[in-house]
Design a protein around this motif. Structure first.
Motif, PDB file in Angstrom:
ATOM      1  N   ASN A   1      52.332  37.378  41.249  1.00  0.00           N
ATOM      2  CA  ASN A   1      51.772  36.385  40.487  1.00  0.00           C
ATOM      3  C   ASN A   1      52.128  36.642  39.055  1.00  0.00           C
ATOM      4  O   ASN A   1      51.124  37.033  38.217  1.00  0.00           O
ATOM      5  CB  ASN A   1      50.217  36.319  40.699  1.00  0.00           C
ATOM      6  CG  ASN A   1      49.431  35.102  40.218  1.00  0.00           C
ATOM      7  OD1 ASN A   1      50.236  34.490  39.364  1.00  0.00           O
ATOM      8  ND2 ASN A   1      48.423  34.697  40.464  1.00  0.00           N
ATOM      9  N   TYR A   2      53.429  36.325  38.512  1.00  0.00           N
ATOM     10  CA  TYR A   2      53.707  36.639  37.161  1.00  0.00           C
ATOM     11  C   TYR A   2      52.900  35.994  36.118  1.00  0.00           C
ATOM     12  O   TYR A   2      52.955  36.368  34.852  1.00  0.00           O
ATOM     13  CB  TYR A   2      55.211  36.342  36.852  1.00  0.00           C
ATOM     14  CG  TYR A   2      55.486  34.876  36.766  1.00  0.00           C
ATOM     15  CD1 TYR A   2      55.577  34.283  35.591  1.00  0.00           C
ATOM     16  CD2 TYR A   2      55.969  34.259  38.105  1.00  0.00           C
ATOM     17  CE1 TYR A   2      55.715  32.831  35.631  1.00  0.00           C
ATOM     18  CE2 TYR A   2      56.010  32.862  37.904  1.00  0.00           C
ATOM     19  CZ  TYR A   2      56.161  32.259  36.795  1.00  0.00           C
ATOM     20  OH  TYR A   2      56.333  30.782  36.661  1.00  0.00           O
ATOM     21  N   ALA A   3      52.303  34.496  36.486  1.00  0.00           N
ATOM     22  CA  ALA A   3      51.247  33.931  35.409  1.00  0.00           C
ATOM     23  C   ALA A   3      49.978  34.608  35.006  1.00  0.00           C
ATOM     24  O   ALA A   3      49.263  34.191  34.049  1.00  0.00           O
ATOM     25  CB  ALA A   3      51.212  32.597  36.165  1.00  0.00           C
ATOM     26  N   VAL A   4      49.691  35.807  35.922  1.00  0.00           N
ATOM     27  CA  VAL A   4      48.422  36.338  35.505  1.00  0.00           C
ATOM     28  C   VAL A   4      48.855  38.007  35.220  1.00  0.00           C
ATOM     29  O   VAL A   4      49.268  38.625  36.040  1.00  0.00           O
ATOM     30  CB  VAL A   4      47.506  36.401  36.780  1.00  0.00           C
ATOM     31  CG1 VAL A   4      46.323  37.026  36.380  1.00  0.00           C
ATOM     32  CG2 VAL A   4      47.047  34.912  36.798  1.00  0.00           C
ATOM     33  N   LYS A   5      48.704  38.178  33.793  1.00  0.00           N
ATOM     34  CA  LYS A   5      48.829  39.391  33.452  1.00  0.00           C
ATOM     35  C   LYS A   5      50.275  40.080  33.726  1.00  0.00           C
ATOM     36  O   LYS A   5      50.525  41.119  33.969  1.00  0.00           O
ATOM     37  CB  LYS A   5      47.835  40.512  33.799  1.00  0.00           C
ATOM     38  CG  LYS A   5      46.524  40.005  33.267  1.00  0.00           C
ATOM     39  CD  LYS A   5      45.397  41.106  33.857  1.00  0.00           C
ATOM     40  CE  LYS A   5      44.114  40.776  33.180  1.00  0.00           C
ATOM     41  NZ  LYS A   5      43.062  41.719  33.485  1.00  0.00           N
ATOM     42  N   GLY A   6      51.377  39.179  33.685  1.00  0.00           N
ATOM     43  CA  GLY A   6      52.580  39.485  33.974  1.00  0.00           C
ATOM     44  C   GLY A   6      52.840  39.905  35.477  1.00  0.00           C
ATOM     45  O   GLY A   6      54.034  40.480  35.801  1.00  0.00           O
ATOM     46  N   GLY A   7      52.012  39.750  36.234  1.00  0.00           N
ATOM     47  CA  GLY A   7      52.134  40.019  37.590  1.00  0.00           C
ATOM     48  C   GLY A   7      51.846  41.648  37.734  1.00  0.00           C
ATOM     49  O   GLY A   7      52.519  42.265  38.769  1.00  0.00           O
ATOM     50  N   THR A   8      51.534  42.108  36.714  1.00  0.00           N
ATOM     51  CA  THR A   8      51.452  44.019  36.808  1.00  0.00           C
ATOM     52  C   THR A   8      50.413  44.291  37.903  1.00  0.00           C
ATOM     53  O   THR A   8      49.527  43.597  38.278  1.00  0.00           O
ATOM     54  CB  THR A   8      50.814  44.360  35.423  1.00  0.00           C
ATOM     55  OG1 THR A   8      49.689  43.914  35.091  1.00  0.00           O
ATOM     56  CG2 THR A   8      51.897  44.213  34.341  1.00  0.00           C
ATOM     57  N   ILE A   9      50.617  45.653  38.468  1.00  0.00           N
ATOM     58  CA  ILE A   9      49.973  46.084  39.639  1.00  0.00           C
ATOM     59  C   ILE A   9      48.957  47.097  39.047  1.00  0.00           C
ATOM     60  O   ILE A   9      49.373  48.026  38.719  1.00  0.00           O
ATOM     61  CB  ILE A   9      51.067  46.660  40.594  1.00  0.00           C
ATOM     62  CG1 ILE A   9      52.160  45.502  40.783  1.00  0.00           C
ATOM     63  CG2 ILE A   9      50.236  46.851  41.864  1.00  0.00           C
ATOM     64  CD1 ILE A   9      53.113  46.084  41.686  1.00  0.00           C
TER      65      ILE A   9
ATOM     66  N   SER B   1      38.073  42.016  33.506  1.00  0.00           N
ATOM     67  CA  SER B   1      36.661  42.012  33.147  1.00  0.00           C
ATOM     68  C   SER B   1      35.770  40.733  33.481  1.00  0.00           C
ATOM     69  O   SER B   1      34.661  40.725  33.779  1.00  0.00           O
ATOM     70  CB  SER B   1      36.368  41.870  31.627  1.00  0.00           C
ATOM     71  OG  SER B   1      37.321  41.041  30.789  1.00  0.00           O
ATOM     72  N   ASP B   2      36.778  39.620  33.658  1.00  0.00           N
ATOM     73  CA  ASP B   2      36.153  38.395  33.833  1.00  0.00           C
ATOM     74  C   ASP B   2      36.544  37.783  35.464  1.00  0.00           C
ATOM     75  O   ASP B   2      36.397  36.567  35.514  1.00  0.00           O
ATOM     76  CB  ASP B   2      36.307  37.302  32.811  1.00  0.00           C
ATOM     77  CG  ASP B   2      37.880  37.108  32.808  1.00  0.00           C
ATOM     78  OD1 ASP B   2      38.733  37.613  33.406  1.00  0.00           O
ATOM     79  OD2 ASP B   2      38.495  36.309  31.807  1.00  0.00           O
ATOM     80  N   GLY B   3      37.158  38.376  36.102  1.00  0.00           N
ATOM     81  CA  GLY B   3      37.562  38.066  37.403  1.00  0.00           C
ATOM     82  C   GLY B   3      39.040  37.103  37.230  1.00  0.00           C
ATOM     83  O   GLY B   3      39.372  36.924  38.633  1.00  0.00           O
ATOM     84  N   THR B   4      39.449  36.762  36.312  1.00  0.00           N
ATOM     85  CA  THR B   4      40.652  36.144  36.292  1.00  0.00           C
ATOM     86  C   THR B   4      41.910  36.811  36.724  1.00  0.00           C
ATOM     87  O   THR B   4      43.135  36.258  37.058  1.00  0.00           O
ATOM     88  CB  THR B   4      40.883  35.321  34.753  1.00  0.00           C
ATOM     89  OG1 THR B   4      41.158  36.734  33.907  1.00  0.00           O
ATOM     90  CG2 THR B   4      39.837  34.512  34.453  1.00  0.00           C
ATOM     91  N   GLY B   5      41.965  38.122  36.637  1.00  0.00           N
ATOM     92  CA  GLY B   5      43.098  38.899  37.140  1.00  0.00           C
ATOM     93  C   GLY B   5      43.079  39.423  38.608  1.00  0.00           C
ATOM     94  O   GLY B   5      43.509  40.207  38.836  1.00  0.00           O
ATOM     95  N   ALA B   6      41.808  39.006  39.214  1.00  0.00           N
ATOM     96  CA  ALA B   6      41.781  39.270  40.602  1.00  0.00           C
ATOM     97  C   ALA B   6      42.986  38.948  41.448  1.00  0.00           C
ATOM     98  O   ALA B   6      43.795  38.009  41.061  1.00  0.00           O
ATOM     99  CB  ALA B   6      40.801  38.662  41.435  1.00  0.00           C
ATOM    100  N   GLY B   7      43.368  39.612  42.700  1.00  0.00           N
ATOM    101  CA  GLY B   7      44.427  39.159  43.349  1.00  0.00           C
ATOM    102  C   GLY B   7      45.462  40.354  43.424  1.00  0.00           C
ATOM    103  O   GLY B   7      46.382  40.309  44.229  1.00  0.00           O
ATOM    104  N   GLY B   8      45.190  41.380  42.502  1.00  0.00           N
ATOM    105  CA  GLY B   8      46.265  42.638  42.264  1.00  0.00           C
ATOM    106  C   GLY B   8      47.536  42.038  42.125  1.00  0.00           C
ATOM    107  O   GLY B   8      48.541  42.746  42.358  1.00  0.00           O
ATOM    108  N   GLY B   9      47.845  40.960  41.287  1.00  0.00           N
ATOM    109  CA  GLY B   9      49.240  40.862  40.974  1.00  0.00           C
ATOM    110  C   GLY B   9      50.038  39.928  41.736  1.00  0.00           C
ATOM    111  O   GLY B   9      51.292  39.940  41.490  1.00  0.00           O
ATOM    112  N   ALA B  10      49.588  39.507  42.970  1.00  0.00           N
ATOM    113  CA  ALA B  10      50.330  39.047  43.803  1.00  0.00           C
ATOM    114  C   ALA B  10      49.457  37.873  44.983  1.00  0.00           C
ATOM    115  O   ALA B  10      48.439  38.396  45.048  1.00  0.00           O
ATOM    116  CB  ALA B  10      51.158  39.918  44.845  1.00  0.00           C
ATOM    117  N   ILE B  11      50.235  37.105  45.237  1.00  0.00           N
ATOM    118  CA  ILE B  11      49.545  36.286  46.391  1.00  0.00           C
ATOM    119  C   ILE B  11      50.182  36.615  47.668  1.00  0.00           C
ATOM    120  O   ILE B  11      51.572  36.565  47.831  1.00  0.00           O
ATOM    121  CB  ILE B  11      49.913  34.539  45.917  1.00  0.00           C
ATOM    122  CG1 ILE B  11      49.350  34.300  44.566  1.00  0.00           C
ATOM    123  CG2 ILE B  11      49.254  33.722  46.917  1.00  0.00           C
ATOM    124  CD1 ILE B  11      50.102  33.063  44.161  1.00  0.00           C
ATOM    125  N   CYS B  12      49.452  37.013  48.661  1.00  0.00           N
ATOM    126  CA  CYS B  12      49.739  37.444  49.842  1.00  0.00           C
ATOM    127  C   CYS B  12      49.192  36.552  51.027  1.00  0.00           C
ATOM    128  O   CYS B  12      48.035  36.333  51.099  1.00  0.00           O
ATOM    129  CB  CYS B  12      49.715  39.031  50.178  1.00  0.00           C
ATOM    130  SG  CYS B  12      50.603  39.951  48.731  1.00  0.00           S
TER     131      CYS B  12
END
Length: 535
Positions: free
Chosen positions: A111-119, A84-95
């Protein structure tokens, strides 16, 4: 060609407005990126207390210092799905694409630090795109894994594409593109297949785990109660199951091993290796005394490697899974080499490990070096029940079908089917040489004598004509016959090797042989259908 004459005046108000608009647009992008980083950083203290590196810290440890990093799809899923606020962007990973141990690689850090890295669905699209880039550009793919798996809110949208991701992993491996995964946390259910389908798997002691069903699901499904470590801990997978190849002590150590694996791969350019290598730390003269004069006394093949490998350095493969059969990466005069050696008989686990290692070397184009000192395959009720025949057959198939250059040095004994599994003469190594103390035979002389005695004794007992004197003579004569026909001189006379060498010349000889193999692979032959006739 004529130079272009620009008609734009960079000092006008219009130009200045255009520049400010572009700066604002780029700043918005940077702000969106920074929002993700800030979200990660807000949780750093919590994870540091648990001894974990943050995702971007892991990335920093993996990449060569100062080398560029091209991030890919950084804002995948921005304000889509449940972001909702853009903090979860990136799709759960840094590539992205970066340099690891001097080699350009495609890197994925969960990126486990954001939403557990869920995909999310966008994260799945990003993962598939990353695999496509790796395949099209022939880049090794390194994953630092610690993810909560698929976001179950969107499971219906990610399940089928997730299957494509696993299929892509199999195709990447078949295409000869190495996949290296460090399992930093738990990998459960479908998530366990990602490391399982990787070519190299590194696990962290008391931190990472892999299971198709975690303890709660296991209890619900079968009633069995087990801890995470008992069910799929790092030590279980590295020591018992063999799913893990390297056991690391913490995050940093796991990443170090990943860098060493990349460093062990051959150079990508079709050129001779860099001349900037270091001599072994131990003198070649010591090779004269490493192997015991009594062939019944064991020694560690690592002692040989310490005196022939560049800087005496080696990266052992699956060292916890089986210690009787040594597999590992070394360099000799700059050449990358995969080594298989013997510290004892070949066990079912040893055969499995060697077969897997050979396939990895075949995939990366790494020449294989076999250092023989084996009594053969382990025998007995237990190993038969564990499938020694089928596992040994897998190793023999791998040796026979590997297309990379294969070099053999018979250092000690090379007996029975162990000679076959270690790429003896019958398996057509590119070159095979022997040390002057070596022996090659169907079995050891003493064992052959005992076998003949037992067989003859059984026949005598059937006819009630037991004769100990005759049995002693048969055992003694058989042992003497086998002893006389299995030494280095007898074997080289039969051309079972390409010659006997001074142990002190082993490193120099191997360097020359590897030069020959590399040069041969660079030669393009112009074939014709009739040959050159004399007119």
């Amino acid at each position: 060609m004529q130079p272009i004459c620009s008609e734009i005046n960079a000092k006008t108000e219009e130009f200045d407005n255009n520049r400010r608009a572009m700066e604002l647009a780029f700043a918005a992008y940077r702000t969106a990126q920074q929002r993700i980083v800030d979200t990660e950083s807000s949780k750093a203290e919590r994870y540091h207390q648990r001894g974990l590196l943050m995702p971007r810290e892991r990335l920093s440890h993996l990449l060569d210092p100062g080398a560029p990093f091209i991030e890919l799809c950084a804002l995948a899923g921005y304000k889509l799905y449940d972001d909702s606020d853009g903090t979860g962007a990136g799709g759960g990973a840094i590539c992205g694409i970066g340099t690891v141990s001097g080699r350009r690689c495609l890197v994925r850090v969960d990126n486990y630090a954001v939403k557990g890295g869920t995909i999310s669905p966008a994260g799945m699209d990003k993962a598939l795109r990353v695999q496509q880039i790796a395949l099209e550009n022939r880049l090794p793919l390194i994953t630092l894994a610690q993810s909560g798996g698929a976001n179950l809110m969107y499971a219906n949208e990610t399940f089928a594409p997730g299957g494509r991701g696993f299929a892509n992993q199999a195709r990447l491996s078949a295409a000869g593109i190495p996949q290296i995964t460090v399992v930093h946390g738990n990998a459960t259910a479908g998530g366990a297949y990602q490391p399982g389908l990787s070519d190299y798997v590194i696990m962290v002691r008391n931190q990472s785990g892999m299971f198709l069903a975690g303890p709660p699901l296991l209890k619900a499904a079968t009633g069995e109660v087990a801890t995470e470590e008992e069910l799929g801990g790092a030590e279980l997978h590295c020591n018992v199951a063999g799913t893990g190849d390297y056991l690391a002590e913490d995050d940093r150590d796991g990443i170090r091993v990943a860098r060493e694996i990349v460093a062990a791969l051959p150079q990508t350019q079709a050129v001779k290796p860099s001349p900037h290598w270091r001599e072994p730390r131990y003198p070649a003269e010591e090779l004269m005394g490493v192997v015991p004069a009594d062939s019944r006394k064991p020694y560690r093949v690592e002692e040989i490697l310490a005196r022939i490998a560049d800087d005496s350095a080696a990266l052992a493969f699956k060292p916890e899974f089986d210690q009787q059969t040594y597999c590992g990466h070394i360099r000799i005069l700059g050449h990358a080499v995969g080594v298989i050696g013997n510290n004892g008989p070949i066990t079912p686990n040893g055969a499995n490990k060697a077969a897997q290692f050979i396939q990895l070397c075949e995939q990366s184009g790494t020449p294989l070096l076999f250092l023989h000192n084996t009594t053969g395959f382990m025998v007995g009720t237990r190993v038969e029940q564990n499938g020694i025949i089928k596992h040994g057959a897998k190793m023999i198939q791998a040796v026979a079908n590997a297309q990379v250059p294969k070099l053999s040095i018979v250092i000690g004994g090379s007996y029975g089917a162990g000679n076959y599994a270690m790429c003896g003469r019958g398996f057509d190594p590119r070159f095979i040489f022997a040390w002057p103390n070596s022996r090659t035979a169907v079995m050891g002389a003493a064992q052959a004598g005992k076998v003949m005695r037992i067989v003859t004794e059984q026949k005598m007992r059937q006819s009630n004509r037991l004769d100990e004197v005759t049995l002693d003579k048969i055992e003694r004569d058989t042992a003497q016959f086998m002893e006389a026909g299995s030494d280095a001189l007898s074997c080289t006379a039969r051309l079972w090797d390409d010659g006997i060498i001074d142990p002190r010349d082993t490193r120099t000889l191997l360097g020359q042989l590897l030069d020959i193999c590399v040069e041969a692979d660079q030669i393009t032959l112009r074939r014709n259908s009739f040959g050159v006739a004399r007119f």
